[in-house]
Design an enzyme around this catalytic site. Structure first.
Site, PDB file in Angstrom:
ATOM      1  N   TYR A  16       0.841  -1.192   0.000  1.00  0.00           N
ATOM      2  CA  TYR A  16       0.000   0.000   0.000  1.00  0.00           C
ATOM      3  C   TYR A  16       0.890   1.262   0.000  1.00  0.00           C
ATOM      4  O   TYR A  16       2.106   1.177  -0.118  1.00  0.00           O
ATOM      5  CB  TYR A  16      -0.964  -0.030   1.186  1.00  0.00           C
ATOM      6  CG  TYR A  16      -2.026  -1.110   1.055  1.00  0.00           C
ATOM      7  CD1 TYR A  16      -3.038  -1.000   0.105  1.00  0.00           C
ATOM      8  CD2 TYR A  16      -2.004  -2.247   1.863  1.00  0.00           C
ATOM      9  CE1 TYR A  16      -4.007  -1.988  -0.025  1.00  0.00           C
ATOM     10  CE2 TYR A  16      -2.965  -3.239   1.737  1.00  0.00           C
ATOM     11  CZ  TYR A  16      -3.970  -3.103   0.790  1.00  0.00           C
ATOM     12  OH  TYR A  16      -4.921  -4.086   0.654  1.00  0.00           O
ATOM     13  N   ARG A  39       2.493  -1.397  11.012  1.00  0.00           N
ATOM     14  CA  ARG A  39       2.635  -2.662  10.282  1.00  0.00           C
ATOM     15  C   ARG A  39       3.754  -2.506   9.273  1.00  0.00           C
ATOM     16  O   ARG A  39       3.622  -1.803   8.270  1.00  0.00           O
ATOM     17  CB  ARG A  39       1.334  -3.059   9.590  1.00  0.00           C
ATOM     18  CG  ARG A  39       1.420  -4.459   8.987  1.00  0.00           C
ATOM     19  CD  ARG A  39       0.063  -5.069   8.781  1.00  0.00           C
ATOM     20  NE  ARG A  39       0.171  -6.451   8.369  1.00  0.00           N
ATOM     21  CZ  ARG A  39      -0.868  -7.236   8.135  1.00  0.00           C
ATOM     22  NH1 ARG A  39      -2.093  -6.766   8.296  1.00  0.00           N
ATOM     23  NH2 ARG A  39      -0.702  -8.480   7.756  1.00  0.00           N
ATOM     24  N   HIS A  78       0.674  -7.333  -2.478  1.00  0.00           N
ATOM     25  CA  HIS A  78      -0.435  -8.038  -3.122  1.00  0.00           C
ATOM     26  C   HIS A  78      -0.091  -8.483  -4.537  1.00  0.00           C
ATOM     27  O   HIS A  78      -0.690  -9.428  -5.055  1.00  0.00           O
ATOM     28  CB  HIS A  78      -1.688  -7.163  -3.144  1.00  0.00           C
ATOM     29  CG  HIS A  78      -2.348  -7.043  -1.809  1.00  0.00           C
ATOM     30  ND1 HIS A  78      -2.650  -8.134  -1.017  1.00  0.00           N
ATOM     31  CD2 HIS A  78      -2.779  -5.967  -1.110  1.00  0.00           C
ATOM     32  CE1 HIS A  78      -3.228  -7.729   0.098  1.00  0.00           C
ATOM     33  NE2 HIS A  78      -3.307  -6.414   0.073  1.00  0.00           N
ATOM     34  N   GLN A  95     -11.911 -19.091   0.956  1.00  0.00           N
ATOM     35  CA  GLN A  95     -13.100 -19.090   0.100  1.00  0.00           C
ATOM     36  C   GLN A  95     -14.183 -18.121   0.556  1.00  0.00           C
ATOM     37  O   GLN A  95     -14.877 -17.531  -0.272  1.00  0.00           O
ATOM     38  CB  GLN A  95     -13.670 -20.503  -0.002  1.00  0.00           C
ATOM     39  CG  GLN A  95     -12.771 -21.447  -0.772  1.00  0.00           C
ATOM     40  CD  GLN A  95     -13.356 -22.841  -0.890  1.00  0.00           C
ATOM     41  OE1 GLN A  95     -14.570 -23.026  -0.961  1.00  0.00           O
ATOM     42  NE2 GLN A  95     -12.504 -23.844  -0.888  1.00  0.00           N
TER      43      GLN A  95
END
Length: 716
Positions: A167, A215, A253, A340
């Protein structure tokens, strides 16, 4: 185990945390709209009541350019404070603490107004960001401080500053995404200016009695990124600037290395957290694939971390800590890292839940209340797969007298097959959990027993969870000795030769291919080598060349469709399965007609994919309101497109099918399933509920099966 480390308190910024368990941040979908905050409060309150010491919300942007999605979650104004107080009050009622995560998406924002360190487009989002001006950056720093001050006013015990996962802050820290020449770029030290000034501004705005959790990315897992020396230097600066704790972030990501899927070994990145902990004097939190109290306790005992972050494991069981304290870890519903109903939902714009715990995210809606004694029923549950196990345990938990019938001599159904797949060993934990619940609830279990209509007529209600059987497609030679059905292979009833054709490229086809190629219970060392991960302190991003072994077998994965193989796999896990098979030299074959199977192997006829039709762009222009002056140009474009489409169609029509024979030792059939419903005709349908695969035999769907079983149990 005594769990003396895991259950010991921790003092941080004047706040006492009652144990070392933190529920890490996960965007639930309840953060974005005011009307969903009461449910968000119930969600966190359930984890607080279950004993979790500290929780972190999903990300709230400090300004509009930092939003993850249009009109997504932000905390930027005083009028938004009251909705957050509902959440913080619910958590504090149970003597737990909660932080609000401040997250600026940067180039990961799904908005056309996103901004980042530079205008480099992310490979996972559709919009190219605008490069922030120096004034934009300085304004953003102030926005972080404002958001933190408002969070304190809302009752949060602190904030987590999201500085990892690729990010905005991570984008400023890495040379791959920061080509600035002002004071926020140019050198590694200059690239650290943004996070440092954010931490200082947040600390100044919120005061000393406030947790500032940062973080930090301890392993970027992308090239042209940070070295460990840079990460260590940053951490030491941030500690001096006012950070209270560090939480470990792993990977971006866009990284092509899995970090949280079920095939990643437990605590696979704890080594990175341990290295950072040795460099700083404030608490450090370990994260990623920590899903049992035993693993968590060992990390703390080994000095690799001061606290553990578990997001999905506390979705799976909100009472994780309470059960650990009571010495009932055998009753913990363990997260199997399937993604899921959690991350796949998040990235699909849905509300978060959990495959093994469908009550997650529905705490005020899907409630299993005790049934008054006079209204309890005798219930037969037929089939001990995931649907039957969930139905039997939840019905018994409510007070019904439950008898569970299973024709095989063991529990588990399709989950027992799944746990034999390399990388899906965690599925055994779900069967362990259900087995212990059956024992504790004193459910009568009749294994090796085929229920019939006469026996079932004695019960007040029957829940049919008889599952599925593999579908036998119409292929000539299906009875040939080379042919093996997927369930026979996974149960060990039959074996495969050195070369195998797998018919059907859905989830089962991919699972079977991995079963044929890899050994189960992969070591961390081997996993790191296979994915190209190094713990070297000098390698930026901790990525290196993959070390590949020769595959155990030659595998061909074949499907009828012309679409990309594995297209229907999970949103956040499918790429891992596809890459694993590609690395193992599996040949993907699409557009196949199965002609026959004989001594020579599997005979195929292959056809080209039909061309995709291209619609007139003039029609599109009318819908989008393009200027009328463009119509002549668009009509000309239509003519060119029509010509291209016509030529493609002619080429397709003229193409001759290609025949091919796969000279293989074994053909494994993974061509779908059929529901087992043979008991229904002999039963009183008014007393029967059909669930799971017996209800719908589409691609195997344990998420739907367990959810449906839980809903039936709640309603009966």
């Amino acid at each position: 185990m005594s769990y003396e480390h895991l259950l010991s308190p921790l003092e941080v910024s004047g706040v006492t945390l009652k144990n070392r368990v933190m529920m890490g941040s996960m965007h639930t979908g309840f953060e974005d709209k005011k009307r969903d905050f009461p449910q968000l409060a119930r969600y966190f309150a359930a984890r607080a009541e279950g004993g979790t010491a500290l929780m972190v919300t999903g990300g709230f942007a400090p300004n509009a350019t930092g939003q993850l999605s249009p009109f997504g979650s932000m905390l930027t104004a005083k009028r938004q404070v009251d909705r957050h107080k509902i959440v913080t009050d619910a958590v504090h009622e149970h003597d737990s603490r909660i932080l609000m995560q401040i997250l600026h998406a940067g180039r990961y924002g799904y908005t056309p107004w996103s901004k980042s360190a530079s205008n480099k487009k992310s490979p996972i989002t559709p919009f190219r960001p605008k490069a922030m001006t120096t004034k934009d950056v300085e304004r953003t720093i102030r926005d972080y401080a404002t958001s933190a001050r408002l969070a304190k006013e809302a009752g949060y015990d602190g904030v987590e500053i999201m500085g990892s996962e690729g990010y905005l802050i991570n984008q400023f820290l890495a040379a791959r995404t920061n080509d600035r020449t002002d004071r926020f770029g140019g050198s590694a030290e200059a690239r650290m200016t943004l996070p440092r000034e954010i931490v200082r501004a947040v600390r100044d705005a919120a005061g000393e009695d406030f947790i500032v959790l940062y973080r930090i990315s301890v392993a970027d897992l992308v090239d042209n990124s940070q070295t460990f020396e840079e990460i260590s230097t940053l951490a030491q600066h941030l500690q001096a600037d006012g950070a209270s704790m560090f939480n470990s972030g792993i990977g971006w990501h866009e990284a092509r290395i899995p970090t949280i899927v079920t095939s990643v070994p437990r605590a696979a990145f704890a080594w990175a957290t341990g290295k950072l902990r040795a460099e700083v004097d404030i608490p450090v939190i370990a994260s990623n694939r920590i899903n049992t109290p035993e693993v968590a306790e060992q990390l703390l005992a080994d000095g690799l971390a001061d606290m553990v972050s578990m997001a999905r494991p506390l979705l799976a069981d909100p009472d994780f800590v309470k059960k650990t304290e009571a010495g009932r870890t055998d009753l913990i519903n363990t997260c199997i890292a399937c993604n899921q109903a959690c991350l796949d939902h998040t990235f699909g714009g849905k509300k978060v839940s959990c495959l093994v715990n469908p009550q997650a995210g529905r705490e005020g809606e899907l409630v299993l209340l005790p049934v008054p004694k006079q209204r309890t029923k005798s219930v037969a549950v037929v089939g001990a797969g995931p649907a039957g196990l969930a139905a039997a345990t939840n019905l018994a938990d409510r007070g019904h007298a439950v008898t569970l019938f299973e024709t095989r001599d063991h529990l588990g159904g399709q989950f027992r097959l799944a746990m034999n797949i390399p990388g899906k060993e965690e599925f055994a934990e779900t069967l362990r959990y259900f087995t212990r619940r059956l024992e504790k609830l004193k459910v009568e279990v009749r294994l090796g027993t085929k229920a019939d209509a006469g026996v079932l007529a004695e019960f007040d209600h029957v829940v049919l969870a008889t599952g599925v059987v593999p579908r036998r497609p119409q292929i000539e030679g299906l009875d040939h000795p080379k042919v093996v059905m997927y369930d026979e292979l996974l149960r060990g009833e039959k074996t495969a030769g050195a070369s195998v054709a797998v018919v059907g490229a859905g989830g089962i086809g991919f699972d079977v291919s991995e079963f044929l190629l890899h050994e189960p219970h992969e070591t961390l060392k081997h996993w790191m080598e296979r994915w190209g991960v190094t713990d070297s302190e000098t390698v930026p991003g901790n990525i290196t060349e993959k070390v590949m072994e020769d595959p155990r077998r030659q595998v061909y994965l074949v499907q009828r469709k012309h679409t990309a193989l594995g297209k229907g796999l999970g949103k956040t896990t499918g790429w891992v399965h596809r890459q694993t098979l590609k690395d193992s030299k599996v040949e993907f074959i699409g557009g196949a007609t199965y002609d026959r199977i004989d001594d020579d192997g599997l005979h195929l006829t292959l056809t080209a994919a039909p061309p995709r039709p291209v619609g007139p762009v003039t029609k599109l222009s009318k819908k989008t309101g393009l200027p009328l002056g463009m119509v002549p140009q668009l009509k000309a474009l239509d003519k060119r497109l029509a010509k291209v489409s016509s030529e493609a169609q002619e080429k397709f029509d003229a193409a001759e099918p290609v025949t091919r024979v796969l000279d293989v030792d074994t053909v494994v059939i993974c061509a779908g399933q059929e529901s087992v419903r043979d008991l229904i005709p002999g039963l009183d349908e008014s007393k029967v509920t059909v669930i799971g695969g017996a209800d719908v035999a589409a691609e195997l769907d344990a998420k739907r099966a367990i959810k449906q079983a839980t809903e039936v149990a709640a309603a009966l």
